[in-house]
Design an enzyme around this catalytic site. Structure first.
Site: not given
Ligand code: NAD
Length: 362
Positions: A142, A193
């Site tokens: 972001y 991840k």
């Protein structure tokens, strides 16, 4: 003791739920001998209307000079297409950045009294549910480099956003999570991840290093896809979940839905030291604004988090949480959590009645 609190009521139901929260805080002050000195300032749509900017400098100055910030909610359709692109929600990003709020704490709890409201089967949440998601708030995709440019004729336009984390950013958020776990169930689940992303491999390695300073805390690592699945299959296995900005954004919304009552969920955003900003998880609910039917409990419980995490008033925080639980035990319900039985029994309470009752129960 004396405390300075910046109050941002915001838009929509924000002013209504904030009025009730201050009522409860005042009662705590009276009972336990504290002075909460409030300075009310503008942010969001209300600030755009008054000043043209969603986050006036005066608001930032007052927040920085305060011990903590209480925020209602910002936004609404009135400000969705402002000329110049000013948007109420940009005030939130500005506040987080300017106040250095790098950790977002979102508890997802199912109150025993409201277990029926959860969309999950009773056996999955039997005995209550109490998870805290610790989301990194000022780094990652972001805030990374981004761009949009013309690609090849076959590609058309191309756009990208970069996920980037430093060890420093990962360490400080991991410490928040482990400190929290020490005060709770002594279990941290780190979500990443790492099977695909370099940034996640650094995340996993750095969290493991921080874990060495907390030998009493058990550390698990989950891939984000598995974590999303486990949150609905077996949410009780979690105590504290720590994750990046984008994964935390998604998982905390998922977790809030399994409680079935968004009007009950508080949140905190913390910076270095004890400073923090406290607000409900929900938005400004323009569809029900001004009707005295919004549930103020998420904001009232956010005030309890402020007492506990920023002002160091654990006993007083417990008193608010107990008053909320007593309110529910008495069978009272706000419209969003009111089943037909409570409605038929006349147990339905408005926003202001809820504030009065909870203040009375302190
Ligand atoms: P929302 O959370 O405001 O509302 C979703 C639904 O939940 C609505 O039906 C609403 O009536 C209900 N609801 C929410 N809070 C409630 C409460 N306390 N009591 C009873 N019912 C409640 O989300 P939305 O509709 O997607 O967004 C509305 C506005 O709020 C938008 O402008 C959005 O950008 C903004 N927003 C602000 C924040 C924030 O200030 N932190 C967070 C999310 C959304």
């Amino acid at each position: 003791m004396d405390f300075k609190i910046a109050v941002i009521p915001g838009d929509g139901i924000g002013p209504e739920i904030m009025t009730e929260t201050l009522k409860v805080l005042d009662k705590v002050g009276e009972k336990y001998g504290h002075n909460f000195n409030y300075t009310t300032v503008l942010a969001g749509g209300a600030a755009i209307d008054a000043t043209g900017a969603c986050l006036p400098q005066e608001t930032l100055d007052v927040c920085k000079a305060s011990d903590a910030v209480m925020l209602g909610a910002v936004g609404g359709p009135k400000w969705d297409n402002m000329p110049g692109g000013e948007r109420p929600e940009r005030a939130l990003l500005g506040l987080r950045k300017e106040l250095g709020l790098f950790a977002n704490l979102r508890p997802a709890m199912v109150f025993d009294q409201l277990a029926d409201a959860s969309p999950l089967k009773p056996e999955i949440i039997d005995g209550g549910l109490d998870i805290v998601i610790v989301r990194e708030l000022t780094g990652g995709i972001y805030f990374g480099e981004r761009g949009t440019e013309a690609g090849t004729p076959e590609e058309g336009t191309v756009a990208w956003d970069i996920e980037k984390y430093s060890e420093m950013e990962i360490k400080r958020i991991a410490k928040v999570a482990f400190d929290m776990a020490m005060k709770r169930g002594k279990k941290v689940t780190s979500v990443d991840k790492a099977n695909v992303l370099d940034s996640s491999r650094l995340w996993r390695k750095t969290v493991a290093e921080v874990a060495k300073d907390y030998p009493e805390v058990e550390l698990d690592n989950f891939y984000v896809d598995n974590a999303a699945m486990q949150l609905v299959r077996g949410p009780k296995q979690f105590d504290v979940i720590v994750t990046s900005n984008i994964f935390g954004d998604i998982l905390s919304d998922e977790a809030s839905q399994i409680t079935g009552s968004i009007g009950m969920l508080p949140s905190a955003s913390l910076g270095e030291g004890n400073f923090g900003m406290y607000e409900p998880v929900h938005g400004s609910a323009p569809d029900i604004a001004g009707q005295n039917i919004a549930n103020p409990i998420a904001t009232i419980l956010s005030a309890a988090m402020m007492l506990r995490y920023t002002l160091g008033l654990g006993k007083e925080a417990d008193a608010i949480e107990k008053a909320v639980s007593d309110f529910l035990d008495a069978g009272y319900r706000t419209p969003d959590i009111c089943g037909p039985a409570a409605r038929a029994a006349g147990q339905y309470k408005t926003t202001s009645e809820t504030g009065d009752l909870i203040a009375g129960l302190i």
